[in-house]
Design a protein around this motif. Structure first.
Motif, PDB file in Angstrom:
ATOM      1  N   SER A 142      -1.873 -44.706  52.217  1.00  9.43           N
ATOM      2  CA  SER A 142      -3.309 -44.604  51.951  1.00  9.43           C
ATOM      3  C   SER A 142      -3.540 -43.551  50.884  1.00  9.43           C
ATOM      4  CB  SER A 142      -4.082 -44.225  53.224  1.00  9.43           C
ATOM      5  OG  SER A 142      -3.944 -45.227  54.207  1.00  9.43           O
ATOM      6  N   LEU A 143      -4.483 -43.818  49.997  1.00  7.04           N
ATOM      7  CA  LEU A 143      -4.806 -42.897  48.905  1.00  7.04           C
ATOM      8  C   LEU A 143      -6.300 -42.957  48.624  1.00  7.04           C
ATOM      9  CD1 LEU A 143      -2.912 -42.458  45.536  1.00  7.04           C
ATOM     10  CD2 LEU A 143      -5.362 -42.856  45.542  1.00  7.04           C
ATOM     11  N   GLU A 144      -6.880 -41.805  48.372  1.00  5.23           N
ATOM     12  CA  GLU A 144      -8.285 -41.749  47.983  1.00  5.23           C
ATOM     13  C   GLU A 144      -8.467 -40.627  46.968  1.00  5.23           C
ATOM     14  OE1 GLU A 144     -12.773 -41.439  49.966  1.00  5.23           O
ATOM     15  OE2 GLU A 144     -11.005 -41.684  51.236  1.00  5.23           O
ATOM     16  N   ALA A 145      -9.234 -40.894  45.906  1.00  9.60           N
ATOM     17  CA  ALA A 145      -9.477 -39.904  44.862  1.00  9.60           C
ATOM     18  C   ALA A 145     -10.771 -40.231  44.129  1.00  9.60           C
ATOM     19  CB  ALA A 145      -8.310 -39.869  43.879  1.00  9.60           C
ATOM     20  N   THR A 146     -11.348 -39.209  43.516  1.00  4.87           N
ATOM     21  CA  THR A 146     -12.559 -39.376  42.727  1.00  4.87           C
ATOM     22  C   THR A 146     -12.259 -38.994  41.287  1.00  4.87           C
ATOM     23  OG1 THR A 146     -13.927 -38.810  44.638  1.00  4.87           O
ATOM     24  CG2 THR A 146     -14.979 -38.703  42.473  1.00  4.87           C
ATOM     25  N   ALA A 147     -12.725 -39.812  40.337  1.00  6.83           N
ATOM     26  CA  ALA A 147     -12.527 -39.519  38.910  1.00  6.83           C
ATOM     27  C   ALA A 147     -13.599 -40.248  38.107  1.00  6.83           C
ATOM     28  CB  ALA A 147     -11.139 -39.955  38.455  1.00  6.83           C
ATOM     29  N   ASN A 148     -14.193 -39.529  37.174  1.00  2.55           N
ATOM     30  CA  ASN A 148     -15.214 -40.114  36.287  1.00  2.55           C
ATOM     31  C   ASN A 148     -16.355 -40.785  37.055  1.00  2.55           C
ATOM     32  OD1 ASN A 148     -13.602 -39.392  34.028  1.00  2.55           O
ATOM     33  ND2 ASN A 148     -12.381 -41.255  34.302  1.00  2.55           N
ATOM     34  N   GLY A 149     -16.752 -40.159  38.140  1.00  3.50           N
ATOM     35  CA  GLY A 149     -17.873 -40.681  38.911  1.00  3.50           C
ATOM     36  C   GLY A 149     -17.544 -41.886  39.774  1.00  3.50           C
ATOM     37  N   LYS A 150     -16.271 -42.255  39.856  1.00  2.00           N
ATOM     38  CA  LYS A 150     -15.868 -43.397  40.670  1.00  2.00           C
ATOM     39  C   LYS A 150     -14.934 -42.948  41.786  1.00  2.00           C
ATOM     40  CE  LYS A 150     -14.805 -47.323  38.839  1.00  2.00           C
ATOM     41  NZ  LYS A 150     -14.159 -48.403  38.053  1.00  2.00           N
ATOM     42  N   VAL A 151     -14.998 -43.655  42.895  1.00  2.00           N
ATOM     43  CA  VAL A 151     -14.109 -43.387  44.017  1.00  2.00           C
ATOM     44  C   VAL A 151     -13.030 -44.468  44.050  1.00  2.00           C
ATOM     45  CG1 VAL A 151     -13.913 -43.206  46.524  1.00  2.00           C
ATOM     46  CG2 VAL A 151     -15.927 -42.276  45.362  1.00  2.00           C
ATOM     47  N   TYR A 152     -11.769 -44.029  44.042  1.00  2.00           N
ATOM     48  CA  TYR A 152     -10.634 -44.956  44.125  1.00  2.00           C
ATOM     49  C   TYR A 152     -10.049 -44.843  45.527  1.00  2.00           C
ATOM     50  CZ  TYR A 152     -10.987 -45.206  39.054  1.00  2.00           C
ATOM     51  OH  TYR A 152     -11.441 -45.395  37.772  1.00  2.00           O
ATOM     52  N   LYS A 153      -9.903 -45.983  46.153  1.00  2.00           N
ATOM     53  CA  LYS A 153      -9.471 -45.960  47.545  1.00  2.00           C
ATOM     54  C   LYS A 153      -8.448 -47.049  47.841  1.00  2.00           C
ATOM     55  CE  LYS A 153     -11.456 -45.383  52.174  1.00  2.00           C
ATOM     56  NZ  LYS A 153     -12.715 -45.285  52.956  1.00  2.00           N
TER      57      LYS A 153
END
Length: 206
Positions: A40-51
């Motif tokens: 599982s991975l979650e991160a925020t970058a450039n106003g977007k959430v990657y999950k």
């Protein structure tokens, strides 16, 4: 609420490890979780959430020996295989296929020596800094004795050098003394014009 997207991952593997990278500049609020057969991975970058939630892996991993780090350019993950076998794919779930690509900068085939660690190569995706340098320098231990010289003793080399005559001055002097003056070419150039006679000189200025 920020839009949620599935992260695109690149991956490669070695005999005992699997390397996964999420290439994204300046990720924030990063979270990575391991279970025996899930990632599982979650991160925020450039106003977007990657999950990425509970993606099923090809085989199980040792969670205690798996690790991850984040820098300005990527989230880097190193997973320890529970069983040292070749993974045909990163995940069994086909719906993730379009989000997973080969990491060509680290990839090698099962028959490659780099895969089994017989030759130096990528290790932990930079996770351990320069930790691998210790083994490399250890392998260079023979440099101190110049192992490539075939075990030549330096004292023996000194004796060899003493037996070699590098002074050629005496030979040069002998060569010069052997020259016969009559054999030397004339100093004057016979083809030069004769000196001016008294009558050939220009008249004095008035």
């Amino acid at each position: 609420m920020a839009a949620t997207s599935t992260p695109t991952l690149v991956w490669a593997q070695r005999y005992e490890k699997v390397f996964v990278t999420f290439e994204m500049i300046k990720c924030e609020n990063v979270s990575v979780e391991f279970s025996e057969g899930l990632l599982s991975l979650e991160a925020t970058a450039n106003g977007k959430v990657y999950k990425l939630e509970n993606m099923p892996l090809f085989s199980e991993i040792v969670t205690e020996e798996s690790k991850w780090k984040v820098n300005d350019r990527a989230v880097i993950i190193s997973m320890k295989k529970k069983e040292a076998i070749w993974w045909d794919v990163l995940t069994k779930e086909k719906s993730y296929k379009r989000f997973i690509k080969v990491d060509f900068s680290k990839w090698c085939e099962e028959e490659d020596k780099e895969y089994t660690g017989e030759v130096a190569g990528f290790d932990d995706g930079g996770m351990g800094g320069m930790g691998g340098m210790g083994g490399m320098m250890g392998g260079m231990g023979g440099m101190g004795g110049m192992g490539g010289m075939g075990g030549l003793d330096m004292s023996q080399m000194g004796g060899m050098m003493d037996g070699m005559d590098f002074d050629d001055d005496d030979d040069d002097e002998a060569d010069v003394s052997d020259l016969n003056p009559s054999d030397l070419p004339p100093l004057e150039d016979e083809s030069a014009p004769p000196p001016l006679e008294e009558d050939d000189k220009p008249p004095p200025l008035e």
